[in-house]
Write an enzyme that holds these catalytic residues in place. Structure first.
Site, mmCIF file in Angstrom:
data_model
loop_
_atom_site.group_PDB
_atom_site.id
_atom_site.type_symbol
_atom_site.label_atom_id
_atom_site.label_comp_id
_atom_site.label_asym_id
_atom_site.label_seq_id
_atom_site.Cartn_x
_atom_site.Cartn_y
_atom_site.Cartn_z
ATOM 1 N N HIS A 318 -26.447 -111.189 44.205
ATOM 2 C CA HIS A 318 -27.817 -111.087 44.692
ATOM 3 C C HIS A 318 -28.738 -110.585 43.591
ATOM 4 C CE1 HIS A 318 -31.167 -109.559 47.308
ATOM 5 N NE2 HIS A 318 -30.932 -110.728 47.866
ATOM 6 N N CYS A 319 -28.286 -109.607 42.840
ATOM 7 C CA CYS A 319 -29.093 -109.052 41.751
ATOM 8 C C CYS A 319 -29.441 -110.101 40.700
ATOM 9 C CB CYS A 319 -28.351 -107.911 41.062
ATOM 10 S SG CYS A 319 -27.964 -106.489 42.081
#
Length: 326
Positions: A318-319
Protein backbone atom coordinates in the site's frame (compact mmCIF):
# COMPACT_ATOMS: atom_id res chain seq x y z
CA UNK A 1 -17.37 22.39 -6.20
CA UNK A 2 -17.29 19.60 -3.62
CA UNK A 3 -14.26 17.45 -4.36
CA UNK A 4 -13.82 14.31 -2.29
CA UNK A 5 -11.22 11.56 -2.01
CA UNK A 6 -12.87 8.29 -3.14
CA UNK A 7 -12.60 5.07 -1.17
CA UNK A 8 -9.91 2.73 -2.42
CA UNK A 9 -12.47 0.13 -3.50
CA UNK A 10 -14.05 2.62 -5.92
CA UNK A 11 -13.11 1.87 -9.58
CA UNK A 12 -9.55 2.71 -10.65
CA UNK A 13 -8.31 3.86 -14.01
CA UNK A 14 -4.75 2.96 -13.09
CA UNK A 15 -2.22 2.64 -10.31
CA UNK A 16 1.30 3.98 -9.88
CA UNK A 17 3.74 1.64 -8.09
CA UNK A 18 7.24 2.65 -7.01
CA UNK A 19 10.08 0.27 -7.88
CA UNK A 20 13.14 -0.12 -5.59
CA UNK A 21 16.01 1.43 -7.52
CA UNK A 22 18.80 2.56 -5.20
CA UNK A 23 21.43 0.38 -3.57
CA UNK A 24 22.24 3.30 -1.27
CA UNK A 25 18.67 3.31 0.03
CA UNK A 26 18.05 -0.44 0.08
CA UNK A 27 21.38 -2.19 0.53
CA UNK A 28 21.51 -5.98 0.32
CA UNK A 29 17.70 -6.55 0.26
CA UNK A 30 17.37 -4.52 -2.98
CA UNK A 31 17.02 -7.45 -5.39
CA UNK A 32 14.47 -9.34 -3.27
CA UNK A 33 12.51 -6.11 -2.76
CA UNK A 34 12.44 -5.66 -6.54
CA UNK A 35 11.14 -9.21 -6.98
CA UNK A 36 8.39 -8.62 -4.40
CA UNK A 37 7.27 -5.27 -5.86
CA UNK A 38 7.21 -6.85 -9.32
CA UNK A 39 5.05 -9.69 -7.95
CA UNK A 40 2.68 -7.07 -6.50
CA UNK A 41 2.40 -5.28 -9.87
CA UNK A 42 1.84 -8.57 -11.68
CA UNK A 43 -0.90 -9.59 -9.23
CA UNK A 44 -2.81 -6.35 -9.86
CA UNK A 45 -2.43 -6.74 -13.62
CA UNK A 46 -3.44 -10.42 -13.61
CA UNK A 47 -6.74 -9.58 -11.94
CA UNK A 48 -7.79 -7.67 -15.04
CA UNK A 49 -10.87 -5.41 -14.92
CA UNK A 50 -9.27 -2.49 -16.71
CA UNK A 51 -6.79 -1.23 -14.11
CA UNK A 52 -3.60 -0.10 -15.87
CA UNK A 53 -0.43 -0.73 -13.87
CA UNK A 54 2.47 1.75 -14.07
CA UNK A 55 5.74 0.81 -12.37
CA UNK A 56 7.96 3.84 -11.74
CA UNK A 57 11.71 3.17 -11.65
CA UNK A 58 14.34 5.64 -10.52
CA UNK A 59 17.10 4.87 -13.03
CA UNK A 60 17.64 3.37 -16.46
CA UNK A 61 19.22 0.29 -14.87
CA UNK A 62 16.27 -0.19 -12.50
CA UNK A 63 13.81 0.26 -15.37
CA UNK A 64 15.56 -2.53 -17.31
CA UNK A 65 15.39 -4.81 -14.27
CA UNK A 66 11.71 -3.98 -13.79
CA UNK A 67 10.90 -4.80 -17.43
CA UNK A 68 12.52 -8.21 -16.98
CA UNK A 69 10.48 -8.94 -13.84
CA UNK A 70 6.99 -7.67 -14.68
CA UNK A 71 4.49 -9.11 -17.11
CA UNK A 72 4.24 -7.60 -20.58
CA UNK A 73 1.09 -5.62 -19.81
CA UNK A 74 2.73 -3.61 -17.01
CA UNK A 75 3.96 -0.15 -18.08
CA UNK A 76 7.49 0.59 -16.82
CA UNK A 77 8.52 4.25 -16.69
CA UNK A 78 11.74 5.94 -15.61
CA UNK A 79 11.37 9.01 -13.39
CA UNK A 80 13.37 10.68 -10.63
CA UNK A 81 11.28 9.02 -7.96
CA UNK A 82 13.39 9.26 -4.81
CA UNK A 83 12.28 6.27 -2.72
CA UNK A 84 9.34 4.07 -3.71
CA UNK A 85 6.66 5.28 -1.30
CA UNK A 86 4.21 6.89 -3.74
CA UNK A 87 1.36 6.62 -1.23
CA UNK A 88 3.10 9.48 0.57
CA UNK A 89 4.87 11.36 -2.23
CA UNK A 90 2.25 10.95 -4.95
CA UNK A 91 -0.72 13.23 -5.49
CA UNK A 92 -4.14 12.24 -4.17
CA UNK A 93 -6.76 12.33 -6.92
CA UNK A 94 -10.07 13.79 -5.75
CA UNK A 95 -13.40 13.81 -7.57
CA UNK A 96 -16.53 15.86 -7.92
CA UNK A 97 -18.82 13.75 -10.06
CA UNK A 98 -16.84 13.08 -13.22
CA UNK A 99 -14.37 15.90 -12.56
CA UNK A 100 -10.95 14.91 -11.23
CA UNK A 101 -8.02 16.99 -9.98
CA UNK A 102 -4.75 16.08 -8.27
CA UNK A 103 -3.99 17.40 -4.78
CA UNK A 104 -0.25 17.82 -4.27
CA UNK A 105 0.64 18.09 -0.59
CA UNK A 106 3.88 19.17 0.99
CA UNK A 107 6.37 16.44 1.90
CA UNK A 108 9.29 16.69 4.34
CA UNK A 109 10.70 13.16 4.43
CA UNK A 110 8.47 11.88 7.26
CA UNK A 111 9.47 14.59 9.69
CA UNK A 112 12.86 15.39 8.11
CA UNK A 113 14.13 11.82 8.50
CA UNK A 114 15.00 11.20 4.84
CA UNK A 115 15.78 13.39 1.85
CA UNK A 116 15.94 11.61 -1.51
CA UNK A 117 16.05 13.66 -4.75
CA UNK A 118 12.68 13.34 -6.45
CA UNK A 119 10.55 12.67 -3.39
CA UNK A 120 9.13 16.19 -3.35
CA UNK A 121 8.49 16.42 -7.09
CA UNK A 122 7.48 12.93 -8.25
CA UNK A 123 3.81 13.32 -7.33
CA UNK A 124 3.48 16.52 -9.34
CA UNK A 125 5.44 15.06 -12.27
CA UNK A 126 3.29 11.92 -12.50
CA UNK A 127 0.03 13.85 -12.24
CA UNK A 128 1.03 16.36 -14.93
CA UNK A 129 2.20 13.55 -17.22
CA UNK A 130 -1.19 11.89 -16.75
CA UNK A 131 -2.96 15.09 -17.80
CA UNK A 132 -4.30 16.22 -14.44
CA UNK A 133 -4.77 19.75 -13.21
CA UNK A 134 -2.73 19.96 -10.00
CA UNK A 135 -3.54 22.08 -6.97
CA UNK A 136 -0.80 22.50 -4.38
CA UNK A 137 -1.60 22.44 -0.67
CA UNK A 138 0.49 24.54 1.70
CA UNK A 139 0.86 21.93 4.44
CA UNK A 140 2.47 18.53 5.00
CA UNK A 141 0.34 15.42 4.47
CA UNK A 142 1.33 11.87 3.56
CA UNK A 143 -1.29 9.68 1.93
CA UNK A 144 -0.46 6.78 4.24
CA UNK A 145 -1.45 8.86 7.26
CA UNK A 146 -5.16 8.86 6.34
CA UNK A 147 -7.68 6.28 5.18
CA UNK A 148 -11.19 7.10 3.92
CA UNK A 149 -14.49 5.30 3.49
CA UNK A 150 -15.53 7.45 0.52
CA UNK A 151 -18.57 8.69 2.41
CA UNK A 152 -16.92 11.62 4.20
CA UNK A 153 -15.27 9.65 7.02
CA UNK A 154 -11.52 9.28 7.49
CA UNK A 155 -9.24 7.77 10.11
CA UNK A 156 -5.81 8.91 11.19
CA UNK A 157 -3.51 8.78 14.21
CA UNK A 158 -2.61 11.46 16.73
CA UNK A 159 0.87 9.95 16.62
CA UNK A 160 1.39 11.17 13.05
CA UNK A 161 -0.91 14.04 12.15
CA UNK A 162 -0.35 15.97 15.37
CA UNK A 163 3.39 15.29 15.45
CA UNK A 164 5.18 18.66 15.56
CA UNK A 165 7.71 17.44 12.99
CA UNK A 166 5.05 17.84 10.26
CA UNK A 167 2.88 20.93 10.81
CA UNK A 168 3.90 22.51 14.12
CA UNK A 169 1.60 25.52 13.65
CA UNK A 170 -1.54 23.44 13.02
CA UNK A 171 -3.67 22.13 15.87
CA UNK A 172 -6.33 19.41 15.68
CA UNK A 173 -9.09 21.77 14.56
CA UNK A 174 -6.91 23.33 11.85
CA UNK A 175 -5.96 19.94 10.44
CA UNK A 176 -9.59 18.82 10.40
CA UNK A 177 -10.49 22.02 8.54
CA UNK A 178 -7.79 21.49 5.92
CA UNK A 179 -8.77 17.86 5.39
CA UNK A 180 -12.35 19.01 4.87
CA UNK A 181 -11.31 21.64 2.34
CA UNK A 182 -8.72 19.58 0.44
CA UNK A 183 -10.14 16.03 0.54
CA UNK A 184 -13.83 16.42 1.41
CA UNK A 185 -13.40 14.73 4.80
CA UNK A 186 -16.34 15.67 7.01
CA UNK A 187 -15.67 13.41 10.01
CA UNK A 188 -12.29 12.33 11.35
CA UNK A 189 -11.68 9.33 13.59
CA UNK A 190 -8.58 10.05 15.66
CA UNK A 191 -6.80 6.88 16.72
CA UNK A 192 -3.85 7.10 19.08
CA UNK A 193 -0.42 5.57 18.52
CA UNK A 194 0.79 3.77 15.43
CA UNK A 195 2.83 0.58 15.35
CA UNK A 196 6.03 0.26 17.35
CA UNK A 197 9.20 1.31 15.51
CA UNK A 198 7.25 2.75 12.58
CA UNK A 199 9.46 5.57 11.32
CA UNK A 200 6.43 7.25 9.71
CA UNK A 201 5.27 8.16 13.24
CA UNK A 202 2.29 5.85 13.02
CA UNK A 203 0.72 5.79 9.58
CA UNK A 204 -2.87 4.59 9.65
CA UNK A 205 -2.37 2.18 6.74
CA UNK A 206 -0.39 -0.11 9.03
CA UNK A 207 -2.99 0.08 11.80
CA UNK A 208 -6.58 0.41 10.53
CA UNK A 209 -8.27 0.39 7.12
CA UNK A 210 -11.81 1.04 5.99
CA UNK A 211 -13.47 -1.88 4.21
CA UNK A 212 -16.89 -0.26 3.75
CA UNK A 213 -18.85 2.82 4.74
CA UNK A 214 -18.25 3.35 8.48
CA UNK A 215 -16.71 -0.14 8.61
CA UNK A 216 -13.10 -0.37 9.76
CA UNK A 217 -10.68 -3.28 10.01
CA UNK A 218 -8.24 -3.40 12.95
CA UNK A 219 -5.75 -6.11 13.97
CA UNK A 220 -6.30 -8.19 17.07
CA UNK A 221 -3.17 -8.57 19.15
CA UNK A 222 -1.34 -11.90 19.12
CA UNK A 223 -0.73 -11.96 22.87
CA UNK A 224 1.61 -10.42 25.40
CA UNK A 225 4.61 -10.92 23.10
CA UNK A 226 2.99 -8.74 20.42
CA UNK A 227 4.65 -5.28 20.59
CA UNK A 228 1.39 -3.68 19.40
CA UNK A 229 -1.10 -5.49 21.63
CA UNK A 230 -2.04 -2.32 23.52
CA UNK A 231 -2.06 -0.16 20.37
CA UNK A 232 -4.56 -2.47 18.65
CA UNK A 233 -6.80 -2.65 21.72
CA UNK A 234 -6.82 1.14 22.05
CA UNK A 235 -7.62 1.60 18.34
CA UNK A 236 -10.55 -0.79 18.59
CA UNK A 237 -11.90 0.98 21.67
CA UNK A 238 -11.70 4.39 20.01
CA UNK A 239 -13.30 3.19 16.77
CA UNK A 240 -16.20 1.53 18.57
CA UNK A 241 -16.75 4.61 20.75
CA UNK A 242 -16.83 6.72 17.58
CA UNK A 243 -19.63 4.54 16.24
CA UNK A 244 -17.74 2.56 13.62
CA UNK A 245 -18.46 -1.05 12.82
CA UNK A 246 -15.22 -2.90 13.62
CA UNK A 247 -13.96 -6.13 12.09
CA UNK A 248 -10.80 -7.85 13.29
CA UNK A 249 -7.72 -8.91 11.39
CA UNK A 250 -4.93 -11.16 12.70
CA UNK A 251 -1.76 -9.46 13.83
CA UNK A 252 1.57 -10.56 12.40
CA UNK A 253 2.79 -10.49 15.98
CA UNK A 254 6.40 -9.93 16.92
CA UNK A 255 8.39 -9.93 13.68
CA UNK A 256 12.15 -9.47 13.89
CA UNK A 257 14.63 -8.19 11.33
CA UNK A 258 18.27 -7.87 12.36
CA UNK A 259 17.16 -8.56 15.92
CA UNK A 260 14.68 -5.66 16.05
CA UNK A 261 10.88 -5.84 16.17
CA UNK A 262 9.66 -4.14 12.97
CA UNK A 263 6.17 -2.93 11.98
CA UNK A 264 5.09 -5.91 9.87
CA UNK A 265 1.38 -5.58 9.17
CA UNK A 266 -1.27 -7.21 7.02
CA UNK A 267 -3.10 -3.89 6.99
CA UNK A 268 -0.81 -2.57 4.25
CA UNK A 269 -2.90 -4.30 1.59
CA UNK A 270 -3.81 -2.72 -1.75
CA UNK A 271 -7.44 -2.78 -2.98
CA UNK A 272 -7.51 -3.01 -6.77
CA UNK A 273 -10.46 -3.27 -9.13
CA UNK A 274 -10.53 -7.06 -9.07
CA UNK A 275 -7.82 -8.10 -6.61
CA UNK A 276 -6.61 -7.31 -3.13
CA UNK A 277 -2.88 -7.80 -2.68
CA UNK A 278 -1.93 -8.40 0.94
CA UNK A 279 1.65 -8.52 2.25
CA UNK A 280 2.57 -11.82 3.89
CA UNK A 281 5.64 -12.73 5.91
CA UNK A 282 5.95 -16.50 6.00
CA UNK A 283 4.31 -16.82 9.42
CA UNK A 284 1.39 -18.92 10.60
CA UNK A 285 -1.16 -16.10 10.57
CA UNK A 286 -0.70 -15.39 6.83
CA UNK A 287 -3.52 -17.69 5.71
CA UNK A 288 -5.92 -16.34 8.32
CA UNK A 289 -5.31 -12.77 7.19
CA UNK A 290 -6.03 -13.72 3.57
CA UNK A 291 -9.23 -15.45 4.67
CA UNK A 292 -10.47 -12.37 6.54
CA UNK A 293 -10.01 -10.14 3.49
CA UNK A 294 -11.67 -12.73 1.25
CA UNK A 295 -14.73 -12.71 3.51
CA UNK A 296 -14.90 -8.91 3.45
CA UNK A 297 -14.38 -8.57 -0.31
CA UNK A 298 -16.09 -11.61 -1.89
CA UNK A 299 -16.11 -9.88 -5.28
CA UNK A 300 -12.32 -9.65 -5.41
CA UNK A 301 -9.51 -12.19 -5.52
CA UNK A 302 -7.23 -11.91 -2.48
CA UNK A 303 -3.58 -12.59 -3.27
CA UNK A 304 -0.87 -12.93 -0.65
CA UNK A 305 2.60 -11.80 -1.77
CA UNK A 306 5.77 -12.05 0.30
CA UNK A 307 6.82 -8.63 1.55
CA UNK A 308 9.62 -9.19 4.06
CA UNK A 309 12.26 -7.56 1.82
CA UNK A 310 10.01 -4.60 1.01
CA UNK A 311 9.52 -4.15 4.75
CA UNK A 312 13.26 -3.54 5.20
CA UNK A 313 12.66 -0.24 3.40
CA UNK A 314 10.04 0.78 5.94
CA UNK A 315 6.73 -0.05 4.26
CA UNK A 316 4.82 -2.46 2.06
CA UNK A 317 2.53 -2.65 -0.97
CA UNK A 318 0.00 0.00 0.00
CA UNK A 319 2.82 2.39 0.86
CA UNK A 320 4.43 1.89 -2.55
CA UNK A 321 1.28 2.55 -4.56
CA UNK A 322 -1.14 5.35 -5.40
CA UNK A 323 -4.33 4.66 -7.33
CA UNK A 324 -5.96 6.88 -9.94
CA UNK A 325 -9.77 6.67 -9.64
CA UNK A 326 -11.83 6.56 -12.83
Amino acid sequence: MAFRMPAEWAPHESVWIGFPSSTDAWGEPLHRAQLQIAAFANAVLASGDGEAVHVIAGSAEAAMIAKDLVDSGVHVEQQQIGDIWLRDTGCIIVKDGDLRIARHFGFNGWGDRFDYPGDKSIGYDLAIAAGFDVTKADWILEGGSIDVDGDGLAATTVDCLLNPNRNPSLDKEAIESRLRDDLGIERLLWLGDGLANDHTDGHIDNLARFVGANHILIPQGAGSDDPNEAVFADARKRAEAFGCRVSLMPSVGRFLQDGEAVPASYMNFYIGNAAIVVPIYGVRSDDAAIAVLASLFPDRKVVGVMADAVLTGGGSFHCSSQQVPT
